[in-house]
Design a protein around this motif. Structure first.
Motif, PDB file in Angstrom:
ATOM      1  N   MET A 180       0.840  -1.158   0.101  1.00 23.03           N
ATOM      2  CA  MET A 180       0.082   0.218   0.294  1.00 23.03           C
ATOM      3  C   MET A 180       0.786   1.336   0.078  1.00 23.03           C
ATOM      4  O   MET A 180       1.913   1.279   0.637  1.00 23.03           O
ATOM      5  CB  MET A 180      -0.904  -0.082   1.306  1.00 23.03           C
ATOM      6  CG  MET A 180      -2.049  -1.085   1.446  1.00 23.03           C
ATOM      7  SD  MET A 180      -3.166  -0.420   0.044  1.00 23.03           S
ATOM      8  CE  MET A 180      -4.507  -1.644   0.526  1.00 23.03           C
ATOM      9  N   THR A 182       3.501   1.357  -2.835  1.00 22.16           N
ATOM     10  CA  THR A 182       3.027  -0.181  -2.941  1.00 22.16           C
ATOM     11  C   THR A 182       4.194  -1.003  -3.614  1.00 22.16           C
ATOM     12  O   THR A 182       4.528  -0.677  -4.637  1.00 22.16           O
ATOM     13  CB  THR A 182       1.767  -0.178  -3.939  1.00 22.16           C
ATOM     14  OG1 THR A 182       0.719   0.661  -3.154  1.00 22.16           O
ATOM     15  CG2 THR A 182       1.112  -1.382  -3.925  1.00 22.16           C
ATOM     16  N   ARG A 209      -1.559   2.812   5.531  1.00 23.93           N
ATOM     17  CA  ARG A 209      -1.708   3.475   4.277  1.00 23.93           C
ATOM     18  C   ARG A 209      -2.289   5.025   4.418  1.00 23.93           C
ATOM     19  O   ARG A 209      -2.529   5.224   5.464  1.00 23.93           O
ATOM     20  CB  ARG A 209      -3.193   2.704   3.528  1.00 23.93           C
ATOM     21  CG  ARG A 209      -4.474   2.842   4.528  1.00 23.93           C
ATOM     22  CD  ARG A 209      -5.183   2.297   3.460  1.00 23.93           C
ATOM     23  NE  ARG A 209      -5.157   0.645   3.703  1.00 23.93           N
ATOM     24  CZ  ARG A 209      -6.234  -0.058   3.178  1.00 23.93           C
ATOM     25  NH1 ARG A 209      -7.126   0.158   2.505  1.00 23.93           N
ATOM     26  NH2 ARG A 209      -6.017  -1.352   3.244  1.00 23.93           N
ATOM     27  N   ASP A 254      -0.685  -2.647   6.790  1.00 21.77           N
ATOM     28  CA  ASP A 254      -0.924  -2.842   5.414  1.00 21.77           C
ATOM     29  C   ASP A 254       0.156  -3.318   4.758  1.00 21.77           C
ATOM     30  O   ASP A 254       0.545  -3.511   3.601  1.00 21.77           O
ATOM     31  CB  ASP A 254      -1.426  -1.476   4.604  1.00 21.77           C
ATOM     32  CG  ASP A 254      -2.766  -1.281   4.945  1.00 21.77           C
ATOM     33  OD1 ASP A 254      -3.899  -2.194   4.768  1.00 21.77           O
ATOM     34  OD2 ASP A 254      -3.080   0.013   5.365  1.00 21.77           O
ATOM     35  N   ARG A 256       2.147  -6.345   3.113  1.00 18.07           N
ATOM     36  CA  ARG A 256       2.031  -7.627   2.526  1.00 18.07           C
ATOM     37  C   ARG A 256       3.052  -8.583   2.618  1.00 18.07           C
ATOM     38  O   ARG A 256       4.378  -8.137   2.458  1.00 18.07           O
ATOM     39  CB  ARG A 256       1.737  -7.458   1.006  1.00 18.07           C
ATOM     40  CG  ARG A 256       0.528  -6.412   0.575  1.00 18.07           C
ATOM     41  CD  ARG A 256      -0.953  -7.446   0.732  1.00 18.07           C
ATOM     42  NE  ARG A 256      -1.774  -6.395   0.566  1.00 18.07           N
ATOM     43  CZ  ARG A 256      -2.427  -5.809   1.640  1.00 18.07           C
ATOM     44  NH1 ARG A 256      -2.106  -6.051   2.970  1.00 18.07           N
ATOM     45  NH2 ARG A 256      -3.608  -5.199   1.697  1.00 18.07           N
TER      46      ARG A 256
END
Ligand SMILES: Nc1nc2c(c(=O)[nH]1)N[C@H]1C(S)=C(S)[C@@H](COP(=O)(O)OP(=O)(O)OC[C@H]3O[C@@H](n4cnc5c(N)ncnc54)[C@H](O)[C@@H]3O)O[C@H]1N2
Ligand code: MOO
Length: 331
Positions: free
Chosen positions: A1, A39, A52, A74, A76
């Motif tokens: 993000m 991101t 974010r 956020d 990943r």
């Protein structure tokens, strides 16, 4: 993000750096630091999570979570989409663009696949002329140049078309010689008439005729056989409409069986005016409400009945009215 990688408790001090995707970052966060992150970028050393942009209030000197967003993360994580050894596509799944893309995402460089089935079409009939002007008694080949489109629509690979003379020796040679095809689709010669040598030749070759005839019009004289080496022979009735109607209704079943694929048949509601004793393969047009309309019959000697048609429909015996039929879209 897109947001900030942060370390420690808020509020955070924004660093001047920006961590971008694809680059190697040298940023190291101390507790209380925040750094702008794009991101897809790798989390910098020391970062504990990503928040974010929409969840932050950012000034030159302070990065503060907006009310209700103090604990969000956020990030990943590597491997979060699936775990090692996960089955991403069951055996028998068609290698679709989605399967290929998933394999790429999973860093799977090769897949064990079956197929595609290679189909060689063999025109039979001494009267059939593939090029040059017609002499008396000759018939223009109206199948060879178009059959590949229909073979491919069945999910198989089309090899080049060959032409067979109507002699027993030539038909025998077709079944005994070496061959690069998995399926031999022979056009014509299925009827068992004076010049039709297909059935005898299959028997002489030690093949087994699995389906000898079908109660269906057109295509009643079609046959499906297996040769001792496993090759499948499809006997397609010679009239072009019958040959193509037969091919597109039987070849998908051969493909599914050979590739151990789950049969997927499309069905639709067809408006059928008159019932018939046997099954029928008819050309249909699509209606705006998603149902289908049977076209006027044109005979089987040409494909004129398919010009502009959307699909074939297989109408079951005795069916009439609004009938659920198998729909075979045309290429
Ligand atoms: N006594 C009967 N005779 C026939 C019947 C029947 O029920 N009883 N059915 C007719 C029908 S319908 C068809 S279809 C054919 C099927 O027999 P074959 O598979 O042996 O077909 P052929 O005789 O070889 O050819 C039929 C017809 O199609 C023409 N043909 C063949 N190949 C092509 C091509 N590549 N392009 C254009 N036209 C082609 C061929 O010249 C014949 O005119 O049997 C009927 N007889
Ligand atoms: O098989 Mo013929 O199948 O009716 O044109």
């Amino acid at each position: 993000m897109d947001g900030y990688a942060v370390a420690g408790a808020p509020p955070w001090r924004p660093l001047a750096d920006v961590v971008t995707a694809g680059g190697a970052s040298t940023v190291v966060l101390e507790p209380g630091d925040a750094v702008r992150i794009a991101t897809g970028a790798v989390l910098p050393d020391g970062a504990e999570r990503v928040v974010r942009d929409e969840h932050l209030d950012v000034t030159d000197s302070l990065v503060t979570p907006l009310p209700g967003n103090a604990d969000g993360d956020d990030t990943r994580r590597i491997g979060e989409d699936w775990h090692a050894g996960a089955h991403l596509a069951p055996a028998g799944t068609v290698v679709s663009p989605a399967v290929l893309s998933t394999a790429l995402s999973a860093e799977v460089p090769s897949l064990a696949v079956r197929g595609p089935l290679r189909v060689r079409t063999i025109l039979s009939g001494d009267e059939i002329r593939t090029s040059g002007p017609l002499a008396r008694g000759e018939t223009r080949d109206a199948v060879g140049p178009v059959v590949a489109s229909f073979v491919r629509a069945c999910g198989a690979e089309a090899l080049e078309v060959t032409h067979l003379r109507d002699t027993a020796a030539d038909v025998d040679a077709l079944f005994s010689g070496p061959c690069d095809a998995d399926v031999l689709a022979v056009v014509g010669g299925t009827g068992g008439g004076a010049a039709d040598r297909l059935r005898d030749a299959i028997t002489r070759a030690g093949g087994e005729i699995v389906v000898g005839r079908v109660r269906c019009r057109p295509g009643g004289s079609q046959l499906t056989a297996v040769l001792p080496d496993g090759r499948v022979v499809l006997g397609l009735p010679g009239n072009p409409f019958a040959a193509i109607a037969t091919l597109v209704t039987i070849l998908p079943a051969v493909v599914d069986a050979a590739l151990a694929a789950e049969p997927s048949r499309r069905r639709g509601i067809v408006h059928v005016d008159d019932a018939a004793d046997g099954a029928r393969i008819v050309a249909v047009d699509a209606l705006p409400d998603g149902t289908w309309h049977v076209r006027r019959g044109h005979g089987t000697a040409t494909l004129v009945g398919l010009v502009g048609a959307a699909a074939f429909a297989v109408v079951p015996p005795l069916a009439r009215g609004d009938v659920v039929c198998e729909i075979v879209p045309l290429p």
